[in-house]
Design an enzyme around this catalytic site. Structure first.
Site, mmCIF file in Angstrom:
data_model
loop_
_atom_site.group_PDB
_atom_site.id
_atom_site.type_symbol
_atom_site.label_atom_id
_atom_site.label_comp_id
_atom_site.label_asym_id
_atom_site.label_seq_id
_atom_site.Cartn_x
_atom_site.Cartn_y
_atom_site.Cartn_z
ATOM 1 N N GLU A 1 0.788 -2.610 12.388
ATOM 2 C CA GLU A 1 1.055 -4.056 12.260
ATOM 3 C C GLU A 1 1.476 -4.723 13.566
ATOM 4 O O GLU A 1 1.730 -5.927 13.581
ATOM 5 C CB GLU A 1 2.112 -4.287 11.175
ATOM 6 C CG GLU A 1 1.600 -3.942 9.789
ATOM 7 C CD GLU A 1 2.554 -4.331 8.679
ATOM 8 O OE1 GLU A 1 3.717 -4.626 8.969
ATOM 9 O OE2 GLU A 1 2.111 -4.328 7.515
ATOM 10 N N LYS B 1 2.707 0.615 15.962
ATOM 11 C CA LYS B 1 3.908 0.695 15.126
ATOM 12 C C LYS B 1 3.927 2.008 14.336
ATOM 13 O O LYS B 1 4.964 2.615 14.136
ATOM 14 C CB LYS B 1 3.887 -0.493 14.167
ATOM 15 C CG LYS B 1 5.090 -0.604 13.269
ATOM 16 C CD LYS B 1 4.977 -1.855 12.407
ATOM 17 C CE LYS B 1 6.189 -2.065 11.520
ATOM 18 N NZ LYS B 1 6.011 -3.182 10.594
ATOM 19 N N GLN B 2 2.755 2.437 13.852
ATOM 20 C CA GLN B 2 2.714 3.543 12.887
ATOM 21 C C GLN B 2 1.335 4.181 12.876
ATOM 22 O O GLN B 2 0.413 3.684 13.529
ATOM 23 C CB GLN B 2 3.043 3.000 11.503
ATOM 24 C CG GLN B 2 2.015 1.997 10.992
ATOM 25 C CD GLN B 2 2.587 1.074 9.926
ATOM 26 O OE1 GLN B 2 3.096 0.007 10.257
ATOM 27 N NE2 GLN B 2 2.489 1.470 8.674
ATOM 28 N N TRP C 1 0.843 -1.209 0.000
ATOM 29 C CA TRP C 1 0.000 0.000 0.000
ATOM 30 C C TRP C 1 0.872 1.251 0.000
ATOM 31 O O TRP C 1 0.392 2.348 -0.244
ATOM 32 C CB TRP C 1 -0.957 0.002 1.203
ATOM 33 C CG TRP C 1 -0.335 0.258 2.560
ATOM 34 C CD1 TRP C 1 0.781 -0.315 3.078
ATOM 35 C CD2 TRP C 1 -0.808 1.161 3.571
ATOM 36 N NE1 TRP C 1 1.019 0.151 4.349
ATOM 37 C CE2 TRP C 1 0.068 1.065 4.685
ATOM 38 C CE3 TRP C 1 -1.893 2.025 3.662
ATOM 39 C CZ2 TRP C 1 -0.109 1.803 5.856
ATOM 40 C CZ3 TRP C 1 -2.061 2.764 4.833
ATOM 41 C CH2 TRP C 1 -1.172 2.656 5.905
ATOM 42 N N ASP C 2 2.160 1.072 0.254
ATOM 43 C CA ASP C 2 3.111 2.186 0.186
ATOM 44 C C ASP C 2 2.925 2.954 -1.130
ATOM 45 O O ASP C 2 3.045 4.169 -1.167
ATOM 46 C CB ASP C 2 4.562 1.661 0.217
ATOM 47 C CG ASP C 2 4.865 0.790 1.432
ATOM 48 O OD1 ASP C 2 3.970 0.065 1.869
ATOM 49 O OD2 ASP C 2 5.999 0.842 1.927
HETATM 50 C C1 BGC Z 1 4.903 -1.397 7.475
HETATM 51 C C2 BGC Z 1 3.884 -1.490 6.379
HETATM 52 C C3 BGC Z 1 4.583 -1.260 5.048
HETATM 53 C C4 BGC Z 1 5.736 -2.219 4.867
HETATM 54 C C5 BGC Z 1 6.530 -1.933 3.611
HETATM 55 C C6 BGC Z 1 6.023 -2.391 7.205
HETATM 56 O O1 BGC Z 1 7.006 -2.280 8.173
HETATM 57 O O2 BGC Z 1 4.317 -1.682 8.725
HETATM 58 O O3 BGC Z 1 2.875 -0.531 6.565
HETATM 59 O O4 BGC Z 1 3.660 -1.412 4.019
HETATM 60 O O5 BGC Z 1 6.613 -2.082 5.953
HETATM 61 O O6 BGC Z 1 7.094 -0.664 3.651
#
Ligand code: BGC
Length: 788
Positions: free
Chosen positions: A503, A622-623, A360-361
């Site tokens: 995540e 995490k984010q 999804w990035d």
């Molecule tokens: C993040 C995801 C991201 C992926 C690739 C993971 O560490 O939690 O949101 O899509 O890295 O960058």
């Protein structure tokens, strides 16, 4: 210790040069990644010519995915090492240590894409030699790489040996993707290796040639021997260089594959011989031009890019300008702009991390840049997802759903889900380590549709909608329609057992981000079904046929969507606190003090003290998750609640993903939290560029490059697509006098300058309505000034 310097450039080069000021063997990974060169077709890590222990040399060609074995996930093969040059000077191997360097500087010029390393080296025998290494990957002829080394003895004559060629002994962390098929030296100088990927059978040709110049004059007199070995072919060049004179070894290389765009017209992949022959022919032509001409050609393309894309920041206080250009540089080399069969890797083409897969990035972080700054590239990226419908349908079926369920990780268009399910092993128990994102991180399906709709709103590209867009929206909504679960005791539809953007929390129910985004996906589908029924009978007919083949109809789908949307649970702000629960039960999780982990210079330190299971039970994210949702869908709550949610969740977020800080900064901008917004921005902007020397080894963080752009344009620039119109509510940071960014709106090219007291918009197109600083106004053709 500061190794990176952003102020090397002066005059016209101010804020264009990034410099590594000293050499440390343990930090070679940093500049290998962040100085990566490329053009979207090819990515070349900026390894040093001579080898060091920790080097991870890498060259990647977009779209050449392969599985090293049945059990492993497909990944982008590391094609071969074309950079390596082993140099001997008067019998001593040239290798840098912190002690034998009298001078060292290594730079990436963002304006031209060229890297240079200048070294004054003193060998053990007291010989002092100046060496200068230059390299670029052409943006003009995307197959071409140019490099040279100049060797100038300072205090003695030097007998030098340069061993250089093609080394296909490289692997992806030990996994070998290529079979050596052919190895040739033509005319005693053109070297070529032909390889085929082991499973996907992509043919790859890597070719190279060396030319020698003594004091500027090309010479054929050099002793030159061809040496071959397993998966290797090299030239051994011997040079006698008198003190004070300069010898130059120029190396031109080409890289071709059977998946190259040029071959798509014929409808079938070319045979090996064609790929090899094209590689050789291109090499000979490139050699005739030579390094300087090739660089000039490539530079002209870069100049044109910068003329259109540069963001100019008038800031005397910090390195924001160079950091933003660094992000733009990487955004420009991460995507093959004309090729709708390939996506963007989470590490772009700069390293083996994430196997070259798209997440999804792309849509949530990188896409907004292309949509606003290069809309035709945004369309190509969406077409890639259209082609991916095949794999998305396959994934839906495999999981017992209908329609199209996009893969969490995508590779080649027909692959479907490629997230590795087993990522390793617990060495203490022997248990496999399972990664669930490919199964239950499902929001990507609606993220793609959200991006698609933003694109359509910003560009009005009806042709895209007719050919691809309607089908994508309807097919994805069919997935959600089959995915929602009716929960009798709650008398509503829910989405259970997912991973949201955060995540660190697995198997959660009703992740607010997932539910709202799914709802939006379904809402858009209901809207477009009604629209095509009335206005696009042919598309309606095509979709109807597709539905009927699966025993349903558009009418039935529309009915169901409308009903389920009404009954889908959308987590609401708590009445007392205004906080939206990130998922069911979030408020019951344990609160802990995160400050020590948040302030650590590396990510993931919470796991030094807690296990994954512990973190699952803590309010430690995490984010950006709810904050991401409120950025994308601000209307789901009041501005006051948005502020409360920001403060609440930021305190509970570790920012352990590079996808976090830029989004927090934008939200802080929206909320007028100037100081916090700026600190978050600089921190995001320095993710790869900054002085932390180990965090980029596996490749750059491509989503963050898009995040930095969004932070400037959406955050400080205040741009949003809202209610179908363009909105600009700027927030010029106090560190900046003014800044200018280019965007497109419905085909109109705009240059927006934000300063302390207002906004100037130069509109190269035609007049349109927009909301600027709170007023609906007409943006006329030409110059418009709006004062605060
Ligand atoms: C993040 C995801 C991201 C992926 C690739 C993971 O560490 O939690 O949101 O899509 O890295 O960058």
């Amino acid at each position: 210790m500061s190794v990176m310097n952003y102020r090397k450039g002066t005059g016209a080069e101010t804020s264009w040069i990034i410099e590594e000021t000293s050499f440390h063997e343990k930090y070679t990974g940093k500049c290998e990644s962040i100085f990566t060169q490329g053009n979207g077709y090819l990515g070349l890590r900026n390894s040093l010519e001579e080898r060091y222990v920790d080097t991870v040399r890498g060259m990647f060609i977009t779209g050449t995915f392969n599985k090293a074995s049945k059990e492993e996930a497909t990944e982008l093969p590391n094609v071969s090492d074309i950079v390596n040059m082993e140099i001997e000077l008067n019998g001593e191997r040239f290798s840098m240590t912190e002690d034998n360097l009298k001078e060292y500087s290594r730079t990436l010029n963002l304006y031209t894409g060229e890297t240079c390393r200048n070294v004054l080296w003193e060998g053990k025998n007291g010989n002092v030699v100046q060496l200068s290494f230059h390299r670029f990957v052409s943006y003009k002829n995307v197959h071409v790489i140019g490099a040279y080394v100049e060797i100038k003895p300072v205090n003695c004559d030097v007998k030098a040996t340069v061993v250089s060629g093609i080394n296909a002994q490289v692997t992806n962390n030990g996994a070998q993707h290529l079979t050596e098929v052919s190895k040739r030296a033509f005319d005693e100088k053109y070297l070529q290796m032909g390889m085929v990927t082991t499973e996907s059978e992509v043919v790859i040709a890597v070719s190279t040639v060396h030319d020698v110049f003594l004091d500027g004059e090309k010479t054929e007199e050099t002793a030159y021997k061809i040496v071959d070995d397993r998966r290797k072919i090299h030239a051994k060049i011997q040079l006698d260089i008198p003190k004070g004179e300069t010898a130059r070894v120029e190396k031109i290389s080409t890289v071709h594959s059977s998946r190259d765009l040029e071959y798509t017209g014929s409808g079938k992949e070319p045979d090996k011989e064609t790929v090899y022959a094209n590689g050789l022919e291109n090499l000979k032509e490139a050699e005739c031009k030579g390094y300087r001409t090739l660089l000039q050609e490539s530079r002209e393309v870069w100049e044109a890019i910068w003329k259109k894309q540069d963001i100019v920041i008038d800031s005397r206080e910090d390195d924001a300008q160079v950091a933003v250009r660094f992000a733009l540089y990487h955004l420009q080399i991460m995507v093959r702009k004309e090729d709708n069969r390939v996506g963007i890797g989470a590490k772009a083409l700069s390293g083996e991390g994430y196997k070259g897969h798209s997440f999804w990035d792309t849509e949530t972080f990188i896409f907004p840049y292309f949509q606003m700054a290069e809309p035709e590239v945004a369309r190509t990226l969406l077409e890639f997802r259209y082609k991916g419908l095949y794999g998305a349908r396959k994934k839906a079926k495999e999981n017992g759903y209908k329609g199209a369920m996009y893969p969490w990780e995508a590779a080649w268009i027909s692959d479907g889900e490629v997230t590795p399910y087993i990522t390793g092993v617990n060495v203490h128990t022997g248990e496999p380590l399972i990664c669930l994102t490919g199964v239950i991180e499902q929001h990507i399906t609606s993220d793609i549709i959200f991006a698609l709709w933003q694109y359509y709103t910003a560009t009005g590209d009806q042709d895209f909608m007719d050919r691809y867009g309607y089908e994508m929206i309807i097919e994805t909504a069919r997935f959600w329609n089959s995915r929602l679960e009716w929960i009798e005791e709650n008398n509503r539809y829910e989405i259970r057992d997912v991973i949201g953007p955060d995540e660190y929390k697995e198997h959660v129910d009703n992740n607010a981000y997932t539910n709202y985004m799914a709802h939006e996906n379904m809402r858009l589908a209901a809207q477009v079904i009604a629209c095509i029924r009335d206005e696009k009978k042919d598309i309606y007919g095509k979709m109807q046929k597709l539905m009927q083949e699966e025993g349903t109809s558009l009418e039935q789908l529309e009915e169901e969507l409308k009903d389920k949307m009404k009954k889908l649970y959308l987590p609401q702000p708590d009445e007392k606190t205004g906080i939206i629960p990130q998922f069911d039960g979030y408020f019951d999780l344990k609160e802990i003090d995160l400050s020590v982990y948040k302030n650590a210079s590396v990510v993931g330190t919470v796991f030094h003290d807690y296990s994954g299971e512990d973190v699952q039970k803590m309010q430690a994210g995490k984010q950006a998750d709810i904050v991401e949702l409120l950025y994308q869908m601000e209307d789901i709550t009041t501005p006051d609640n948005k502020a409360k949610n920001y403060v609440y969740y930021e305190a509970r977020t570790l920012h352990d993903s590079s996808l976090s800080k830029a989004i927090h900064s934008i939200t802080a901008c929206d909320l007028g939290m100037e100081k916090e917004a700026y600190e978050m921005f600089m921190s995001a902007a320095l993710t790869d560029l900054g002085q932390e020397m180990k965090s980029s080894d596996a490749g750059i963080h491509s989503a963050n490059m898009g995040g930095v752009w969004q932070d400037v344009v959406m955050g400080f620039g205040g741009v949003r697509i809202h209610d179908g119109h363009l909105r600009i509510r700027p927030n010029c940071p106090k560190q900046w006098e003014k800044f200018t960014y280019p965007i497109y709106w419905k085909g109109n090219k705009l240059d927006v300058t934000v300063c302390k007291d207002g906004v100037e918009v130069i509109n190269e197109g035609t007049a349109f309505m927009a909301e600027i600083m709170g007023q609906m106004v007409t943006v006329e053709k030409g110059k418009n000034e709006f004062l605060a």
